[in-house]
Write an enzyme that holds these catalytic residues in place. Structure first.
Site, PDB file in Angstrom:
ATOM      1  N   HIS A  14      10.457  -0.480  12.113  1.00 17.43           N
ATOM      2  CA  HIS A  14      10.254  -1.639  12.087  1.00 17.43           C
ATOM      3  C   HIS A  14       9.223  -1.310  10.720  1.00 17.43           C
ATOM      4  O   HIS A  14       9.090  -0.068  10.301  1.00 17.43           O
ATOM      5  CB  HIS A  14       9.002  -1.332  13.684  1.00 17.43           C
ATOM      6  CG  HIS A  14       7.952  -2.697  13.407  1.00 17.43           C
ATOM      7  ND1 HIS A  14       6.601  -2.826  12.403  1.00 17.43           N
ATOM      8  CD2 HIS A  14       7.990  -4.014  13.495  1.00 17.43           C
ATOM      9  CE1 HIS A  14       5.784  -3.708  12.672  1.00 17.43           C
ATOM     10  NE2 HIS A  14       6.751  -4.457  12.914  1.00 17.43           N
ATOM     11  N   SER A  15       9.176  -2.214  10.106  1.00 17.66           N
ATOM     12  CA  SER A  15       8.829  -2.845   8.743  1.00 17.66           C
ATOM     13  C   SER A  15       9.393  -1.309   7.564  1.00 17.66           C
ATOM     14  O   SER A  15      10.303  -0.993   7.787  1.00 17.66           O
ATOM     15  CB  SER A  15       7.102  -2.631   9.103  1.00 17.66           C
ATOM     16  OG  SER A  15       6.547  -2.583   7.790  1.00 17.66           O
ATOM     17  N   LEU A  16       8.123  -0.798   7.451  1.00 19.80           N
ATOM     18  CA  LEU A  16       9.096   0.133   6.592  1.00 19.80           C
ATOM     19  C   LEU A  16       9.909   1.757   6.851  1.00 19.80           C
ATOM     20  O   LEU A  16      10.883   1.834   6.652  1.00 19.80           O
ATOM     21  CB  LEU A  16       7.526   1.179   6.380  1.00 19.80           C
ATOM     22  CG  LEU A  16       8.190   3.002   5.312  1.00 19.80           C
ATOM     23  CD1 LEU A  16       8.843   2.467   3.927  1.00 19.80           C
ATOM     24  CD2 LEU A  16       6.352   3.625   5.366  1.00 19.80           C
TER      25      LEU A  16
END
Length: 265
Positions: free
Chosen positions: A89-91
């Site tokens: 998720h995300s980074l």
């Protein structure tokens, strides 16, 4: 032997596939604890515990992608006794991609699948959010805007002292990310995003298709950057479950069939 990089929710020795989940900047590994109930016994849900957090609080956090991806890919070599699927998720999506790209070289066997959420495709570069050098108050305000760790929690001095160094390291890691050109992955890739996520556009999410030579799925779901913790979360998990449990997926094969697939004809 216990792997310090992984938390298992819970250990499932008989699982046919291992789903390794990477949280976004500042998010805890415990974010994925509820996911174990969303998958059958054939799937072992694990969360990556990065240095500088939780039980690894005394370790220095990584600030650059290359050494982190190298170290994590090496740590996951011990987990390749069965097929791996990666989620980020995300980074964590960038980290998951970089680890997936390394695992075939290290193990001779690519992960079974890559699932990513809330980050543009790696060839488009970093999220370009320069939060790592913001004053504390401005960093907390940014977290409040994107819906991450609740600012009142980080406003507590003891929590700030423990959490902010790793959080800043995460943002620096993303901000300094540089994509290295390489062939597309030889595995299915699924990309998920929140329709109200101001940090990732639809075209940036769709651009993940260039990173695979196999099947690609892109879905925009209701919610913002942290849509996976809201009402849309179960829908994303349903799509992931369907991909992992498809008739020809690793989770649907017996150990003997998996071994035969690895050996090839």
């Amino acid at each position: 032997m216990k792997n310090p990089w992984l938390l298992r929710f819970p250990p499932r020795p008989g699982a046919r596939v291992r789903l390794v989940c990477l949280p976004g900047a500042g998010s805890p590994a415990s974010l994925f604890h509820p996911w174990s109930t969303a998958f059958p016994e054939s799937v072992e849900v694990c969360a990556v515990r990065l240095p500088g957090r939780g039980g690894r609080l005394r370790e220095a956090p990584f600030r650059r992608m290359e050494p982190l991806a190298d170290a994590l890919a090496e740590a996951l070599r011990a987990e390749c006794d069965r097929p791996l699927a990666l989620f980020g998720h995300s980074l964590g999506a960038l980290v998951a991609y970089e680890v997936a790209a390394r695992l075939r070289h290290l193990t001779g066997d690519a992960p079974a699948a890559l699932f990513v959420a809330a980050h543009k495709a790696p060839q488009l570069g970093s999220a370009r959010v320069s939060c790592h050098d913001l004053p504390d108050d401005e960093l907390l305000a940014f977290l409040g805007r994107i819906g991450g760790t609740p600012p009142p929690l980080l406003a507590r001095p003891e929590i700030r002292r423990l959490a902010l160094p790793a959080l800043r390291a995460d943002f620096e890691l993303d901000f300094t990310y540089t994509y290295r050109e390489r062939p597309p992955l030889d595995i299915p890739v699924s990309a998920f995003g929140g329709r109200a996520d101001a940090m990732v556009t639809e075209s940036e999410l769709d651009a993940w298709e260039a990173r695979t030579g196999k099947a690609f799925l892109a879905r925009r779901l209701p919610g913002g950057h942290f849509f996976l913790t809201g009402p849309a979360g179960p829908r994303m998990l349903s799509l992931m479950r369907g991909a992992l449990l498809a008739p020809d997926s690793p989770a649907s094969l017996t150990p003997a069939q998996q071994a035969g697939r690895r050996r090839g004809p």
